[in-house]
Write an enzyme that holds these catalytic residues in place. Sequence first.
Site, PDB file in Angstrom:
ATOM      1  N   CYS A 182       0.838  -1.207   0.000  1.00  0.00           N
ATOM      2  CA  CYS A 182       0.000   0.000   0.000  1.00  0.00           C
ATOM      3  C   CYS A 182       0.879   1.266   0.000  1.00  0.00           C
ATOM      4  O   CYS A 182       1.543   1.538  -0.978  1.00  0.00           O
ATOM      5  CB  CYS A 182      -0.968  -0.050   1.184  1.00  0.00           C
ATOM      6  SG  CYS A 182      -2.271   1.147   0.976  1.00  0.00           S
ATOM      7  N   HIS A 236      -3.777  -5.042   0.393  1.00  0.00           N
ATOM      8  CA  HIS A 236      -3.257  -5.501   1.687  1.00  0.00           C
ATOM      9  C   HIS A 236      -3.286  -7.034   1.774  1.00  0.00           C
ATOM     10  O   HIS A 236      -4.310  -7.597   2.151  1.00  0.00           O
ATOM     11  CB  HIS A 236      -4.099  -4.914   2.829  1.00  0.00           C
ATOM     12  CG  HIS A 236      -3.834  -3.472   3.064  1.00  0.00           C
ATOM     13  ND1 HIS A 236      -2.854  -3.025   3.927  1.00  0.00           N
ATOM     14  CD2 HIS A 236      -4.390  -2.374   2.524  1.00  0.00           C
ATOM     15  CE1 HIS A 236      -2.838  -1.707   3.910  1.00  0.00           C
ATOM     16  NE2 HIS A 236      -3.766  -1.279   3.070  1.00  0.00           N
ATOM     17  N   GLU A 260      -2.090  -8.864   3.989  1.00  0.00           N
ATOM     18  CA  GLU A 260      -2.140  -9.327   5.376  1.00  0.00           C
ATOM     19  C   GLU A 260      -3.556  -9.462   5.923  1.00  0.00           C
ATOM     20  O   GLU A 260      -3.763 -10.132   6.923  1.00  0.00           O
ATOM     21  CB  GLU A 260      -1.307  -8.388   6.278  1.00  0.00           C
ATOM     22  CG  GLU A 260      -1.876  -6.985   6.496  1.00  0.00           C
ATOM     23  CD  GLU A 260      -1.588  -6.009   5.359  1.00  0.00           C
ATOM     24  OE1 GLU A 260      -1.249  -6.462   4.251  1.00  0.00           O
ATOM     25  OE2 GLU A 260      -1.711  -4.782   5.577  1.00  0.00           O
ATOM     26  N   SER A 278      -1.955 -12.978  36.740  1.00  0.00           N
ATOM     27  CA  SER A 278      -3.182 -12.187  36.690  1.00  0.00           C
ATOM     28  C   SER A 278      -4.391 -13.037  36.336  1.00  0.00           C
ATOM     29  O   SER A 278      -5.510 -12.557  36.361  1.00  0.00           O
ATOM     30  CB  SER A 278      -3.031 -11.104  35.621  1.00  0.00           C
ATOM     31  OG  SER A 278      -2.987 -11.731  34.343  1.00  0.00           O
ATOM     32  N   GLY A 279      -4.148 -14.313  35.982  1.00  0.00           N
ATOM     33  CA  GLY A 279      -5.243 -15.134  35.476  1.00  0.00           C
ATOM     34  C   GLY A 279      -5.312 -15.070  33.965  1.00  0.00           C
ATOM     35  O   GLY A 279      -5.981 -15.867  33.327  1.00  0.00           O
ATOM     36  N   GLY A 280      -4.624 -14.097  33.362  1.00  0.00           N
ATOM     37  CA  GLY A 280      -4.640 -13.945  31.900  1.00  0.00           C
ATOM     38  C   GLY A 280      -3.665 -14.906  31.235  1.00  0.00           C
ATOM     39  O   GLY A 280      -2.813 -15.514  31.899  1.00  0.00           O
ATOM     40  N   VAL A 281      -3.794 -15.002  29.919  1.00  0.00           N
ATOM     41  CA  VAL A 281      -3.015 -16.016  29.207  1.00  0.00           C
ATOM     42  C   VAL A 281      -1.506 -15.701  29.218  1.00  0.00           C
ATOM     43  O   VAL A 281      -0.681 -16.612  29.351  1.00  0.00           O
ATOM     44  CB  VAL A 281      -3.566 -16.233  27.771  1.00  0.00           C
ATOM     45  CG1 VAL A 281      -3.514 -14.959  26.958  1.00  0.00           C
ATOM     46  CG2 VAL A 281      -2.835 -17.330  27.050  1.00  0.00           C
ATOM     47  N   ASP A 282      -1.131 -14.428  29.134  1.00  0.00           N
ATOM     48  CA  ASP A 282       0.300 -14.108  29.006  1.00  0.00           C
ATOM     49  C   ASP A 282       1.087 -14.494  30.263  1.00  0.00           C
ATOM     50  O   ASP A 282       2.097 -15.208  30.184  1.00  0.00           O
ATOM     51  CB  ASP A 282       0.510 -12.615  28.728  1.00  0.00           C
ATOM     52  CG  ASP A 282      -0.223 -12.160  27.481  1.00  0.00           C
ATOM     53  OD1 ASP A 282      -0.551 -13.027  26.655  1.00  0.00           O
ATOM     54  OD2 ASP A 282      -0.470 -10.953  27.342  1.00  0.00           O
ATOM     55  N   SER A 283       0.610 -14.029  31.422  1.00  0.00           N
ATOM     56  CA  SER A 283       1.374 -14.350  32.631  1.00  0.00           C
ATOM     57  C   SER A 283       1.312 -15.844  32.929  1.00  0.00           C
ATOM     58  O   SER A 283       2.275 -16.432  33.419  1.00  0.00           O
ATOM     59  CB  SER A 283       0.898 -13.519  33.832  1.00  0.00           C
ATOM     60  OG  SER A 283      -0.451 -13.795  34.139  1.00  0.00           O
ATOM     61  N   SER A 284       0.180 -16.498  32.579  1.00  0.00           N
ATOM     62  CA  SER A 284       0.062 -17.937  32.848  1.00  0.00           C
ATOM     63  C   SER A 284       1.051 -18.734  31.998  1.00  0.00           C
ATOM     64  O   SER A 284       1.730 -19.645  32.490  1.00  0.00           O
ATOM     65  CB  SER A 284      -1.361 -18.432  32.559  1.00  0.00           C
ATOM     66  OG  SER A 284      -2.301 -17.665  33.259  1.00  0.00           O
TER      67      SER A 284
END
Length: 535
Positions: free
Chosen positions: A78, A166, A168, A220-226
Amino acid sequence: MQKIIILDFGSQTTQLIGRRVRELDTFCEILPYNKFPDDDPDVIGVILSGSPYSVYDPQAFSVDLSRLRRRYPILGICYGAQFMAHTLGGRVEPAPSREYGRQNLTTIDTANPLFRGFDTGSQVWMSHGDTITALPDGFKVIASTASVANAAYQAEGEQLWGVQFHPEVFHSTQGTQLLRNFVVDICGSRQDWSAANFVETTVAELRRQLGNDRVILGLSGGVDSSVAAVLISRAIGDRLTCIFVDHGMLRKNEFADVLHDYECLGLNVVGVDASAKFFADLAGVTDPEQKRKIIGRDFVEVFNAEARKVEGARWLAQGTIYPDRIESLNITGKVIKSHHNVGGLPKEMNLQLCEPLKWLFKDEVRRIGRQLGMPEHLITRHPFPGPGLAVRILGDITPEKVRILQEADDIFIRGLRDYKVRLCGDDARRVLAAGVPAAMTDGEIEVSLYDQIWQAGAVLLSTVRSVGVMGDERTYEHPVALRAVTSTDAMTADWAHLPYDFMARVSTDIINHVRGVNRVCYDISSKPPATIEWE
Ligand code: XMP
């Protein structure tokens, strides 16, 4: 490790280009347009992104192409394509009307390595106000649409291509093929960036980096920290101490459920119920920024007190992921809300930072989670704000308001998980591209509403009361607003078009079962101009 460099000219789809390249099992880095690394021997190709600017805007971004040409294969997308055409002697002009949306490639040079395997008529997605009306000398057209003559070009005898569409975005149906042709065939990627490979090399690297040291991590319960926690515990076992703080404004049963999940995963977790402190400090506070600041401050205090108990800790691990670190070109430069994650730890602890996911996109983190055998409900969990339900209750916060909101939110979220829909075509491809594990049968997939949307939750409008009638009784209670959005990165979001029968059922369930609520509304604002959270 081989890598593709994506030079960012500020387009909203730059991160998406990065994710598509990673899906080709190829490592890539997104860098601001003016930060190309001249001395990185691992670079195998360069992609120039789109931009919100026209090449004629005085503030338009530019790069010195002589540093790239004939050194690396280059693909301009683009604005990237228009910038190269304009700079190298072609002509770019405002298009008679904005070229936007789906179009079909009516002519394609399928002998060109960029278009290998393409079908005539292939659908592509355009989004630009300018168009290339004349190519530089020595450039040839390799694809056109009915209205865009120079939809794609190559500089003859050179590894330099431009596409005005685009590839992507998932609306470009063979966009992945085009990127594969560029990244694998033209740049020569060995495609050795995979989940299994990542786990193996990262665990080995963590063992080497951490030795016999102790590490602290805030869950935190979130996917990243887990995922970060499971990865690090693979490397060093019990020498990792995870701290999970309950500020009292998590979802219904979340503290107990997630703590249980973590224990089943073999993590060494300390759960801290600090809700009384948070409720006390938030009493009577109604200003959203003030609430966030108090929660951020209290969180750091509670976390630090717990962290100090871990004797001999040398490292603080965090689930930072790549989009958190990309130095993106913030065109407006304004901060809309202050976001709080784990804040500064006490200096005397002298901790070093360990961020094993710092090169990963969200969908890659999920893939790593699956590779590590983590349960699917932890992996596909929606993002949830650090300050929790506090930013979903208008006005002051009390334990009773939190309880009401938890009940309504729980009915909504369980409903989203239970309601299944069958998708085909672009809708199915979009969901699969986001990494949702669903099997395709007869061109269709079955997924829950929960898996189809980015994030959902209920908001308690506790500063508002309205009249209702229940049985023979007049009621005067609070409305709840439901919010469900689709998004790829939370920077922009659209409200999810939930089925009417689903909304009817959830509304009835909430009003019948949650005392204190007598009305349910659905938030139909997109971001921008609204934000995902209400506060
Ligand atoms: P907004 O409301 O800015 O939210 O559109 C964008 C995304 O960020 C999440 N969010 C937060 N996450 N701490 C967090 O860790 C916070 O203070 C915070 N505030 C918003 C929000 O849920 C959405 O995913």
